[in-house]
Scaffold this motif. Sequence first.
Motif, short mmCIF file in Angstrom:
data_model
loop_
_atom_site.label_atom_id
_atom_site.label_comp_id
_atom_site.label_asym_id
_atom_site.label_seq_id
_atom_site.Cartn_x
_atom_site.Cartn_y
_atom_site.Cartn_z
N ASP A 39 0.83 -1.22 0.00
CA ASP A 39 0.00 0.00 0.00
C ASP A 39 0.86 1.26 0.00
N TYR A 40 1.97 1.23 0.73
CA TYR A 40 2.88 2.38 0.77
C TYR A 40 3.58 2.56 -0.57
N ILE A 41 3.96 1.44 -1.17
CA ILE A 41 4.59 1.48 -2.50
C ILE A 41 3.63 2.11 -3.51
N ASP A 42 2.37 1.66 -3.47
CA ASP A 42 1.36 2.21 -4.39
C ASP A 42 1.20 3.72 -4.20
N LEU A 43 1.21 4.17 -2.94
CA LEU A 43 1.10 5.61 -2.69
C LEU A 43 2.30 6.37 -3.24
N LEU A 44 3.49 5.84 -3.04
CA LEU A 44 4.68 6.51 -3.57
C LEU A 44 4.67 6.54 -5.09
N LEU A 45 4.15 5.49 -5.70
CA LEU A 45 4.06 5.47 -7.16
C LEU A 45 3.05 6.49 -7.68
N GLU A 46 2.04 6.80 -6.87
CA GLU A 46 1.02 7.77 -7.26
C GLU A 46 1.40 9.21 -6.92
N ALA A 47 2.50 9.40 -6.23
CA ALA A 47 2.89 10.74 -5.78
C ALA A 47 2.99 11.71 -6.95
N LYS A 48 2.48 12.90 -6.72
CA LYS A 48 2.54 13.94 -7.75
C LYS A 48 3.99 14.26 -8.07
N GLY A 49 4.34 14.17 -9.33
CA GLY A 49 5.71 14.44 -9.74
C GLY A 49 6.68 13.32 -9.39
N GLY A 50 6.18 12.23 -8.84
CA GLY A 50 7.03 11.11 -8.46
C GLY A 50 7.62 11.30 -7.08
N ALA A 51 7.66 10.22 -6.34
CA ALA A 51 8.27 10.26 -5.00
C ALA A 51 9.78 10.48 -5.14
N THR A 52 10.35 11.18 -4.19
CA THR A 52 11.79 11.43 -4.23
C THR A 52 12.55 10.18 -3.79
N VAL A 53 13.80 10.12 -4.16
CA VAL A 53 14.65 9.01 -3.75
C VAL A 53 14.71 8.93 -2.23
N SER A 54 14.73 10.08 -1.57
CA SER A 54 14.81 10.08 -0.10
C SER A 54 13.55 9.48 0.53
N MET A 55 12.39 9.65 -0.11
CA MET A 55 11.16 9.03 0.40
C MET A 55 11.27 7.51 0.34
N TRP A 56 11.69 7.01 -0.81
CA TRP A 56 11.86 5.56 -0.98
C TRP A 56 12.88 5.02 0.02
N ALA A 57 14.01 5.71 0.13
CA ALA A 57 15.08 5.25 1.01
C ALA A 57 14.64 5.28 2.47
N ARG A 58 13.95 6.32 2.86
CA ARG A 58 13.50 6.41 4.25
C ARG A 58 12.53 5.29 4.60
N LEU A 59 11.59 5.00 3.70
CA LEU A 59 10.65 3.92 3.94
C LEU A 59 11.37 2.58 4.04
N ALA A 60 12.29 2.32 3.12
CA ALA A 60 13.05 1.07 3.16
C ALA A 60 13.88 0.97 4.44
N CYS A 61 14.49 2.06 4.85
CA CYS A 61 15.30 2.06 6.08
C CYS A 61 14.45 1.78 7.31
N GLU A 62 13.25 2.30 7.35
CA GLU A 62 12.37 2.03 8.48
C GLU A 62 12.04 0.55 8.59
N TYR A 63 11.76 -0.06 7.45
CA TYR A 63 11.51 -1.50 7.46
C TYR A 63 12.75 -2.26 7.92
N TRP A 64 13.90 -1.85 7.40
CA TRP A 64 15.16 -2.52 7.75
C TRP A 64 15.44 -2.39 9.25
N LYS A 65 15.25 -1.18 9.79
CA LYS A 65 15.48 -0.96 11.22
C LYS A 65 14.56 -1.80 12.10
N ASN A 66 13.39 -2.13 11.58
CA ASN A 66 12.43 -2.94 12.32
C ASN A 66 12.62 -4.44 12.07
#
Length: 95
Positions: A39-66
Amino acid sequence: MEGLDTPPPPGTNRSIDVELDGQEIVALDLDTLDTDPQDYIDLLLEAKGGATVSMWARLACEYWKNGLLESAEKVLVAAQQRMYRHLGTLSVWFC
């Protein structure tokens, strides 16, 4: 510098704000992530102008930290695919 196990300072923004159109912003709460990131991936794909690299990286890092490594990998693979599609689109402009 904070370590990976150090909690964020009080008042730190623990969300990612995703603008979907000119008037709607969805906040992804990083403290209550679902184990399935689709669901989060789908939201980032729908982001206006495209999600930034930092958004993708931050989300991935949060999963990794958990400790949710498969979820982190899923986010990174989606980000990589998105970036390749975007670069493919850009290459048309430069040819």
